[in-house]
Design a protein around this motif. Sequence first.
Motif, mmCIF file in Angstrom:
data_model
loop_
_atom_site.group_PDB
_atom_site.id
_atom_site.type_symbol
_atom_site.label_atom_id
_atom_site.label_comp_id
_atom_site.label_asym_id
_atom_site.label_seq_id
_atom_site.Cartn_x
_atom_site.Cartn_y
_atom_site.Cartn_z
ATOM 1 N N LEU A 227 -7.578 -43.750 31.562
ATOM 2 C CA LEU A 227 -7.659 -44.530 30.327
ATOM 3 C C LEU A 227 -9.107 -44.704 29.888
ATOM 4 O O LEU A 227 -9.416 -44.649 28.687
ATOM 5 N N GLU A 228 -9.971 -44.919 30.865
ATOM 6 C CA GLU A 228 -11.382 -45.074 30.515
ATOM 7 C C GLU A 228 -11.969 -43.784 29.967
ATOM 8 O O GLU A 228 -12.766 -43.795 29.024
ATOM 9 N N VAL A 229 -11.582 -42.631 30.537
ATOM 10 C CA VAL A 229 -12.140 -41.357 30.085
ATOM 11 C C VAL A 229 -11.499 -40.915 28.772
ATOM 12 O O VAL A 229 -12.177 -40.499 27.823
ATOM 13 N N GLY A 230 -10.192 -40.992 28.657
ATOM 14 C CA GLY A 230 -9.506 -40.466 27.472
ATOM 15 C C GLY A 230 -9.464 -41.407 26.297
ATOM 16 O O GLY A 230 -9.413 -40.966 25.155
ATOM 17 N N GLY A 231 -9.497 -42.727 26.615
ATOM 18 C CA GLY A 231 -9.387 -43.668 25.507
ATOM 19 C C GLY A 231 -8.006 -43.561 24.875
ATOM 20 O O GLY A 231 -6.970 -43.644 25.544
ATOM 21 N N GLU A 232 -8.005 -43.361 23.508
ATOM 22 C CA GLU A 232 -6.728 -43.209 22.808
ATOM 23 C C GLU A 232 -6.180 -41.802 22.898
ATOM 24 O O GLU A 232 -5.042 -41.538 22.458
ATOM 25 N N PHE A 233 -6.962 -40.855 23.435
ATOM 26 C CA PHE A 233 -6.523 -39.463 23.558
ATOM 27 C C PHE A 233 -5.944 -39.199 24.956
ATOM 28 O O PHE A 233 -6.515 -39.640 25.964
ATOM 29 N N GLY A 234 -4.857 -38.443 24.918
ATOM 30 C CA GLY A 234 -4.328 -37.931 26.158
ATOM 31 C C GLY A 234 -4.882 -36.547 26.430
ATOM 32 O O GLY A 234 -5.675 -36.010 25.656
ATOM 33 N N PRO A 235 -4.468 -35.918 27.566
ATOM 34 C CA PRO A 235 -4.983 -34.577 27.861
ATOM 35 C C PRO A 235 -4.651 -33.576 26.761
ATOM 36 O O PRO A 235 -5.508 -32.782 26.365
ATOM 37 N N ASP A 236 -3.434 -33.616 26.223
ATOM 38 C CA ASP A 236 -3.062 -32.659 25.174
ATOM 39 C C ASP A 236 -3.802 -32.955 23.871
ATOM 40 O O ASP A 236 -4.306 -32.039 23.195
ATOM 41 N N ALA A 237 -3.871 -34.240 23.493
ATOM 42 C CA ALA A 237 -4.588 -34.609 22.266
ATOM 43 C C ALA A 237 -6.073 -34.299 22.382
ATOM 44 O O ALA A 237 -6.715 -33.868 21.417
ATOM 45 N N MET A 238 -6.615 -34.467 23.586
ATOM 46 C CA MET A 238 -8.014 -34.159 23.795
ATOM 47 C C MET A 238 -8.266 -32.661 23.640
ATOM 48 O O MET A 238 -9.271 -32.241 23.048
ATOM 49 N N ALA A 239 -7.363 -31.848 24.090
ATOM 50 C CA ALA A 239 -7.515 -30.399 23.932
ATOM 51 C C ALA A 239 -7.427 -30.008 22.458
ATOM 52 O O ALA A 239 -8.188 -29.151 21.974
ATOM 53 N N LYS A 240 -6.480 -30.614 21.745
ATOM 54 C CA LYS A 240 -6.342 -30.306 20.317
ATOM 55 C C LYS A 240 -7.579 -30.734 19.528
ATOM 56 O O LYS A 240 -8.077 -29.999 18.664
ATOM 57 N N ALA A 241 -8.122 -31.914 19.825
ATOM 58 C CA ALA A 241 -9.324 -32.383 19.134
ATOM 59 C C ALA A 241 -10.502 -31.485 19.434
ATOM 60 O O ALA A 241 -11.344 -31.192 18.567
ATOM 61 N N HIS A 242 -10.578 -30.989 20.666
ATOM 62 C CA HIS A 242 -11.662 -30.090 21.022
ATOM 63 C C HIS A 242 -11.556 -28.779 20.258
ATOM 64 O O HIS A 242 -12.568 -28.223 19.790
ATOM 65 N N ILE A 243 -10.312 -28.283 20.119
ATOM 66 C CA ILE A 243 -10.114 -27.040 19.362
ATOM 67 C C ILE A 243 -10.515 -27.244 17.889
ATOM 68 O O ILE A 243 -11.181 -26.391 17.272
ATOM 69 N N GLU A 244 -10.138 -28.377 17.319
ATOM 70 C CA GLU A 244 -10.504 -28.658 15.922
ATOM 71 C C GLU A 244 -12.016 -28.782 15.771
ATOM 72 O O GLU A 244 -12.596 -28.322 14.789
ATOM 73 N N LYS A 245 -12.638 -29.411 16.724
ATOM 74 C CA LYS A 245 -14.088 -29.555 16.651
ATOM 75 C C LYS A 245 -14.762 -28.184 16.759
ATOM 76 O O LYS A 245 -15.769 -27.919 16.079
ATOM 77 N N ILE A 246 -14.227 -27.274 17.554
ATOM 78 C CA ILE A 246 -14.761 -25.918 17.652
ATOM 79 C C ILE A 246 -14.629 -25.210 16.301
ATOM 80 O O ILE A 246 -15.539 -24.481 15.848
ATOM 81 N N ALA A 247 -13.474 -25.409 15.620
ATOM 82 C CA ALA A 247 -13.292 -24.800 14.286
ATOM 83 C C ALA A 247 -14.300 -25.362 13.287
ATOM 84 O O ALA A 247 -14.858 -24.631 12.449
ATOM 85 N N GLN A 248 -14.553 -26.654 13.393
ATOM 86 C CA GLN A 248 -15.536 -27.267 12.504
ATOM 87 C C GLN A 248 -16.922 -26.700 12.765
ATOM 88 O O GLN A 248 -17.714 -26.455 11.838
ATOM 89 N N ILE A 249 -17.255 -26.492 14.000
ATOM 90 C CA ILE A 249 -18.564 -25.906 14.337
ATOM 91 C C ILE A 249 -18.678 -24.501 13.763
ATOM 92 O O ILE A 249 -19.733 -24.096 13.243
ATOM 93 N N ASP A 250 -17.596 -23.742 13.851
ATOM 94 C CA ASP A 250 -17.624 -22.395 13.286
ATOM 95 C C ASP A 250 -17.855 -22.440 11.767
ATOM 96 O O ASP A 250 -18.625 -21.622 11.210
ATOM 97 N N ALA A 251 -17.185 -23.373 11.085
ATOM 98 C CA ALA A 251 -17.362 -23.488 9.623
ATOM 99 C C ALA A 251 -18.791 -23.881 9.260
ATOM 100 O O ALA A 251 -19.407 -23.324 8.335
ATOM 101 N N LEU A 252 -19.345 -24.854 9.989
ATOM 102 C CA LEU A 252 -20.709 -25.286 9.724
ATOM 103 C C LEU A 252 -21.698 -24.167 10.021
ATOM 104 O O LEU A 252 -22.715 -24.003 9.329
ATOM 105 N N ALA A 253 -21.434 -23.415 11.091
ATOM 106 C CA ALA A 253 -22.334 -22.302 11.401
ATOM 107 C C ALA A 253 -22.290 -21.266 10.280
ATOM 108 O O ALA A 253 -23.331 -20.692 9.884
#
Length: 701
Positions: A227-253
């Motif tokens: 709970l301390e590490v994930g906060g409101e994110f679970g393992p699956d939600a954390m993976a999805k957010a990471h994938i979205e953040k990677i897509a955002q980095i690609d767009a900004l690049a």
Amino acid sequence: MSHALAHEPMFEQFDAAPAEAEIHHLDVADGYVHTQAEPQDATEFNPIAALFRAMRGRWLTWFFVCLVFAPIGGAVGFLNGAKLYESQAILRIYPKEQNVLYTTRDDSVLKTLDAFVRAEMTFVASHPVMARALELLTDQFPEEAAEVSPRDLANSIEIRLRETMIVLTTVSKSPEFAAAKLDAVTSAYLELTDETNRVQNTTRINELMTRETDLLQRLQELNTQMLEVGGEFGPDAMAKAHIEKIAQIDALAGRRGEVEATLVSMRSSGNSSADMNDDEIMRATLLDRALADLNFEKAKLEADLARARTRYTDAARQVRDLLEEIAVIDRAMADRRQQIQVLGQTGALTDQSGASTEQSIADIEALLEKVTARLEAAREEARDLNARRLQLGFLAAERDDVQDMLEQTRRALDEVVLESDNALPGLTELMVPPVVPQEAAEDSSKMLGAGGFLGGGFLGTLAISLMAARNRKLRFSDATWATAHLVPVLSVITRKTERRDELMGRAIDKLRNKIMLMPVRTPVPEGRGKILAVAQADRGSAASVSRTLAESFARARLSVLLVDADPINGQVSRLLGADTNNGWCQLVAGGRHSITQVDGFELLPIGQRGKGEDSNHAAQAVRKSLGKLAANYDVVVVDAGSLEESVSAELVLSASDVGIGCISPNDRSEEALKNIPLLDSLPRNGGALVMTKARKNDPGL
């Protein structure tokens, strides 16, 4: 005066046993028989024969002694015996698995059960079981169990293994005590077994419960950390957010690359305008948005591809479809970038009619810095999301492991609580309880009575044997077996024969004939009669044999002189009532002597005996005196007295032709056997023995 005896040929006489006799070679010369003896081989010692020889004449005594000792021993044994009662109990071991005793496939199971049964048998005989059983016995039988130790109790019980059964057997003088012993042992064994199982189960339950508590605490700690590490994110939600953040980095690049390309183009041409027409701006915006959507869609497809590759291989249909979709999106994104680049090169993005070139380049640089700042912030957020995703994955895996261990612990706890007996390969039960025996198994009174009877007989036999072994007296004529080849026993005369004159005379006549037939070593000188010396081998007197032998020679119509040369006893003179002062002692001393006429023969008495008269005689004087007497008679019989007591007896033997030794039962064997060889060595023609007062079962008879 006739001298027929001195010139009569004599022949060898064998009176000893065949094993003790000599072999003689006869040589006839000068009318006499000369012999040369060859020693016989020594007979091997036979202990049985020696035992029967020692017991001869003692069998009746042995019988009466055994008749006294054997009943006493039997009575003592019978009174000390008791009836023994036997009780039995059986413990059976049941195997947990079916058909274990008849298995043919898995021998290890059978070996395990056999080892368990043997271990239980050892536990039954162990000290803790016997100590507990002794406590139970003390409560029931305090007097009987007062002096019993656990070791004594274990030794009194026979424990045997019969397949999967433990058989306990004991005997006791009391039937109740015999049954109580086995009951106490079986009860103590079952109680200790239950206590041991309970202690083991309690220990296992406590250990499992402690482990369950630790695992629950660990699981709670892992949940808190997740709970301390994930906060409101679970393992699956954390993976999805990471994938979205990677897509955002690609767009900004990509956006940053376009801005840098525009800035380079403006600096190289110097005429570009930063102002845009509304249509071109709208077109560039749409292209940029479309490129961002395609990038986001690609990110989702790549995430799906990653999950698909964990389940399928690259050749699977699901993986190939995702790869084709990603390839289509890549081509669409490449077209959009090309279109945006073309718009930038044509000046659609840099056309500023009302602004200067320097102002436009400054705006583009500001836009580049803004895009670069957003790109770095997106990368930091992506790194943070990736770290949290990895940490959540590790915590999730550890949580799953702890959960599995917790489930295993709970299953083991349920097994211990509900099925604790399955920990052992078998169960033990009392199949046959001990019962109080009604009849005695064995009666030791009869056995001890018989043993005592035999022991008493053995004790009597031992006493008689020891008495026979310690006896140092002559008992029978064959006791002279060691010297029989030199000095044979010519006659054995019993007490009954001595008491009857006609029997005694006949026995002495036979002795006389045997003496006359003895082989001659040295011929008797012509003109002299034969000198016969009669001596007692041990202490005592041979006067009876001397007198009777003189009478026998007189009956043979020979002139006989009986000389009493025994200065110690002088029995011949007293028997014949001839007590004169001038006799043998005076003759030897060179004085006068007087001969007395007796019925059938003449007597030279002992004469006047002075102190030390026996030791004053000299060999030359004795020989001269006997030679003087023998010149006037056919036979001179000399009573020499005791070889053990008299000093002059050996002198008389040395002056005689034949020596006759008298032995009788109860003579001291060592002294008698020591003096017997003198009868062979001192007389001219050897000697012989006469057994007087012999027992009626003497072998010489």
